[in-house]
Design an enzyme around this catalytic site. Structure first.
Site, PDB file in Angstrom:
ATOM      1  N   ASP A 194       0.860  -1.180   0.000  1.00 15.91           N
ATOM      2  CA  ASP A 194       0.000   0.000   0.000  1.00 15.91           C
ATOM      3  C   ASP A 194       0.900   1.234   0.000  1.00 15.91           C
ATOM      4  O   ASP A 194       1.895   1.297   0.728  1.00 15.91           O
ATOM      5  CB  ASP A 194      -0.869  -0.040   1.271  1.00 15.91           C
ATOM      6  CG  ASP A 194      -1.841   1.122   1.347  1.00 15.91           C
ATOM      7  OD1 ASP A 194      -3.053   0.882   1.197  1.00 15.91           O
ATOM      8  OD2 ASP A 194      -1.393   2.265   1.576  1.00 15.91           O
ATOM      9  N   ASN A 202      -1.800  12.938  -3.574  1.00 15.23           N
ATOM     10  CA  ASN A 202      -2.841  13.471  -4.466  1.00 15.23           C
ATOM     11  C   ASN A 202      -3.122  14.937  -4.158  1.00 15.23           C
ATOM     12  O   ASN A 202      -3.280  15.754  -5.069  1.00 15.23           O
ATOM     13  CB  ASN A 202      -4.143  12.694  -4.283  1.00 15.23           C
ATOM     14  CG  ASN A 202      -4.200  11.444  -5.126  1.00 15.23           C
ATOM     15  OD1 ASN A 202      -3.911  11.480  -6.314  1.00 15.23           O
ATOM     16  ND2 ASN A 202      -4.556  10.327  -4.531  1.00 15.23           N
ATOM     17  N   HIS A 207      -4.527  14.624  -8.831  1.00 13.06           N
ATOM     18  CA  HIS A 207      -5.016  13.258  -9.046  1.00 13.06           C
ATOM     19  C   HIS A 207      -4.350  12.597 -10.260  1.00 13.06           C
ATOM     20  O   HIS A 207      -4.064  11.397 -10.255  1.00 13.06           O
ATOM     21  CB  HIS A 207      -6.535  13.299  -9.227  1.00 13.06           C
ATOM     22  CG  HIS A 207      -7.202  12.032  -8.832  1.00 13.06           C
ATOM     23  ND1 HIS A 207      -7.520  11.709  -7.527  1.00 13.06           N
ATOM     24  CD2 HIS A 207      -7.611  10.980  -9.579  1.00 13.06           C
ATOM     25  CE1 HIS A 207      -8.087  10.530  -7.499  1.00 13.06           C
ATOM     26  NE2 HIS A 207      -8.164  10.064  -8.733  1.00 13.06           N
ATOM     27  N   ASP A 211      -2.423   9.134 -10.432  1.00  8.25           N
ATOM     28  CA  ASP A 211      -2.658   8.019 -11.356  1.00  8.25           C
ATOM     29  C   ASP A 211      -1.336   7.558 -11.994  1.00  8.25           C
ATOM     30  O   ASP A 211      -1.069   6.355 -12.095  1.00  8.25           O
ATOM     31  CB  ASP A 211      -3.628   8.445 -12.472  1.00  8.25           C
ATOM     32  CG  ASP A 211      -5.065   8.548 -11.978  1.00  8.25           C
ATOM     33  OD1 ASP A 211      -5.320   8.224 -10.798  1.00  8.25           O
ATOM     34  OD2 ASP A 211      -5.931   8.957 -12.776  1.00  8.25           O
ATOM     35  N   GLU A 238      -5.021   2.252  -3.823  1.00  9.18           N
ATOM     36  CA  GLU A 238      -3.559   2.389  -3.938  1.00  9.18           C
ATOM     37  C   GLU A 238      -2.890   1.203  -3.260  1.00  9.18           C
ATOM     38  O   GLU A 238      -1.843   1.307  -2.655  1.00  9.18           O
ATOM     39  CB  GLU A 238      -3.054   3.722  -3.355  1.00  9.18           C
ATOM     40  CG  GLU A 238      -3.925   4.344  -2.304  1.00  9.18           C
ATOM     41  CD  GLU A 238      -3.724   3.754  -0.908  1.00  9.18           C
ATOM     42  OE1 GLU A 238      -4.581   2.937  -0.533  1.00  9.18           O
ATOM     43  OE2 GLU A 238      -2.751   4.116  -0.231  1.00  9.18           O
TER      44      GLU A 238
HETATM   45  P1  GH3 Z   1      -1.359   5.390   4.529  1.00  4.40           P
HETATM   46  O1  GH3 Z   1       0.077   5.719   4.516  1.00  4.40           O
HETATM   47  O2  GH3 Z   1      -1.877   5.127   5.901  1.00  4.40           O
HETATM   48  O3  GH3 Z   1      -1.710   4.299   3.576  1.00  4.40           O
HETATM   49  O4  GH3 Z   1      -2.119   6.724   4.066  1.00  4.40           O
HETATM   50  P2  GH3 Z   1      -2.824   7.006   2.682  1.00  4.40           P
HETATM   51  O5  GH3 Z   1      -3.061   8.464   2.568  1.00  4.40           O
HETATM   52  O6  GH3 Z   1      -2.062   6.382   1.582  1.00  4.40           O
HETATM   53  O7  GH3 Z   1      -4.165   6.193   2.837  1.00  4.40           O
HETATM   54  P3  GH3 Z   1      -5.666   6.614   2.711  1.00  4.40           P
HETATM   55  O8  GH3 Z   1      -6.419   5.302   2.695  1.00  4.40           O
HETATM   56  O9  GH3 Z   1      -6.036   7.612   3.754  1.00  4.40           O
HETATM   57  O10 GH3 Z   1      -5.788   7.310   1.307  1.00  4.40           O
HETATM   58  C1  GH3 Z   1      -5.665   6.604   0.109  1.00  4.40           C
HETATM   59  C2  GH3 Z   1      -5.712   7.593  -1.012  1.00  4.40           C
HETATM   60  O11 GH3 Z   1      -5.519   6.934  -2.262  1.00  4.40           O
HETATM   61  C3  GH3 Z   1      -7.004   8.341  -1.095  1.00  4.40           C
HETATM   62  C4  GH3 Z   1      -7.445   8.193  -2.512  1.00  4.40           C
HETATM   63  O12 GH3 Z   1      -7.852   9.408  -3.080  1.00  4.40           O
HETATM   64  C5  GH3 Z   1      -6.209   7.697  -3.239  1.00  4.40           C
HETATM   65  N1  GH3 Z   1      -6.537   6.882  -4.381  1.00  4.40           N
HETATM   66  C6  GH3 Z   1      -7.197   5.704  -4.400  1.00  4.40           C
HETATM   67  N2  GH3 Z   1      -7.358   5.269  -5.659  1.00  4.40           N
HETATM   68  C7  GH3 Z   1      -6.778   6.183  -6.468  1.00  4.40           C
HETATM   69  C8  GH3 Z   1      -6.624   6.295  -7.888  1.00  4.40           C
HETATM   70  O13 GH3 Z   1      -7.054   5.472  -8.680  1.00  4.40           O
HETATM   71  N3  GH3 Z   1      -5.961   7.379  -8.355  1.00  4.40           N
HETATM   72  C9  GH3 Z   1      -5.470   8.321  -7.510  1.00  4.40           C
HETATM   73  N4  GH3 Z   1      -4.830   9.341  -8.037  1.00  4.40           N
HETATM   74  N5  GH3 Z   1      -5.619   8.256  -6.192  1.00  4.40           N
HETATM   75  C10 GH3 Z   1      -6.264   7.204  -5.663  1.00  4.40           C
HETATM   76 MG    MG Z   2      -1.910   4.240   1.526  1.00  3.80          MG
HETATM   77 MG    MG Z   3      -4.954   2.043   1.309  1.00  3.60          MG
END
Ligand code: GH3
Ligand code: MG
Ligand code: MG
Length: 327
Positions: A194, A202, A207, A211, A238
């Protein structure tokens, strides 16, 4: 942007399907008939356009279907020992062969026989003596339909953003691999990863950059998977997961550590991360040792728990565990 250059917007989905199908190798047809002379007739008609496999018994046909995966089967009805209906039903009851279209080619030209053939799952029924032009035309149609459905099925297993397999694929695959590993008493590992502080990434870089970052990470991980049976899938937003058949704890941990190092080595700037100036990942590993029984769900939840632990202990690190370690 490479994807816009490749994706000429005038191309319809059908154009893409047609292009993919015409790039495929010559279709493979299995001809099954207990009379060698009947096989010979079809061979003459089809050999210029197709690869032809031949079987003179139902058993042989089933073995060839499992091992050679033909694109279509031309099946005689009346054969000693195992008749065509039984062969067709067996093919349709097996997940590995059920998508191969079957056409009955038979001297039985009554409606009841035809109805029975179609009830068994055949796509078509052709009476002997055959008209070569009609046989060719029907085969062409069914091969086209088969190619289209194969392609659509493969797309349904891919993640649109990164091009790696998706969670649906992983869920099916991990269950199948766990069954195999338990039966064969072999090891099986999963590595979950992760991205650290990806929300902040982001927020800071946008965004679109997020990606791109996910694409680079998936490509980097994919390039580290060396064996034919290894797979990476996008598990969630992610989060990615690697499935490693025949790989024990030590091997999976080694790979996880390499992945962690390779990703920070990409030097994708992340100035809002609290652990490094670059994008990093946390990893959780779970392994089923060769002689321990387990379920796919157990393995995944163990890997998930290890990933959670890696986050708790500061991120940009890897933790792992073996199934059965505490039981
Ligand atoms: P941690 O270190 O605890 O994993 O913190 P984090 O910020 O990575 O985790 P959190 O679950 O709070 O946030 C995940 C983020 O990933 C939020 C979301 O917008 C982003 N994300 C998820 N899918 C996608 C995607 O397809 N594209 C983009 N650009 N961002 C994405
Ligand atoms: Mg994360
Ligand atoms: Mg996550």
């Amino acid at each position: 942007m490479p994807s816009t250059i490749m994706n000429n917007h005038q191309d319809s989905p059908k154009d893409h399907i047609d292009a993919a199908i015409s790039a495929a190798p010559r279709p493979r047809i299995l001809v099954v008939d207990d009379q060698a002379t009947n096989i010979q007739v079809l061979f003459q008609v089809l050999t210029n356009d197709y690869q032809i496999l031949m079987a003179t018994t139902g058993q042989q046909a089933l073995l060839l279907c499992a091992s050679k995966k033909p694109d279509l089967v031309l099946l005689d009805v009346i054969m000693p020992e195992m008749d065509g209906y039984q062969v067709c039903q067996t093919l349709k009851n097996d997940a590995l062969t059920r998508d191969i279209p079957v056409i009955f080619i038979t001297a039985q030209n009554d409606e009841a026989a035809e109805e029975r053939g179609l009830d068994c799952g055949a796509v078509d029924f052709i009476c002997k003596p055959i008209n070569p032009r009609i046989v060719k035309a029907r085969i062409k149609t069914h091969l086209m339909l088969k190619a289209q459905s194969d392609l659509l099925r493969s797309w349904a297993y891919l993640d649109g953003l990164t091009g790696v397999h998706n969670r649906r694929y992983f869920d099916e695959r991990v269950a199948a691999e766990m069954g195999r590993a338990t039966r064969n008493k072999t090891a099986l590992s999963v590595v979950m990863l992760d991205v650290d502080f990806f929300k902040r990434y982001n927020d800071r870089y946008g965004h679109q950059a997020g990606d791109d970052c996910l694409r680079r990470i998936s490509t980097t991980v994919k390039n580290k998977l060396m064996r034919a049976g290894d797979h990476i899938a996008r598990y969630g937003g992610e989060e990615f997961v690697c499935l490693l058949p025949d790989t024990g704890y030590a091997g999976a941990m080694r790979l996880a550590e390499v992945i962690g190092r390779e990703i920070i080595a990409l030097q994708i700037e992340h100035s809002d991360s609290s652990v490094a100036p670059f994008v990093t990942v946390s990893l959780g590993v779970a392994s089923k040792p060769a002689h321990i029984m387990g379920t796919a769900i157990e393995l995944i939840s163990l890997a998930d728990a290890q990933l959670y632990k890696a986050k708790e202990f500061g991120r940009h690190r890897c933790f792992g565990v073996e199934l059965g370690e505490n039981s």
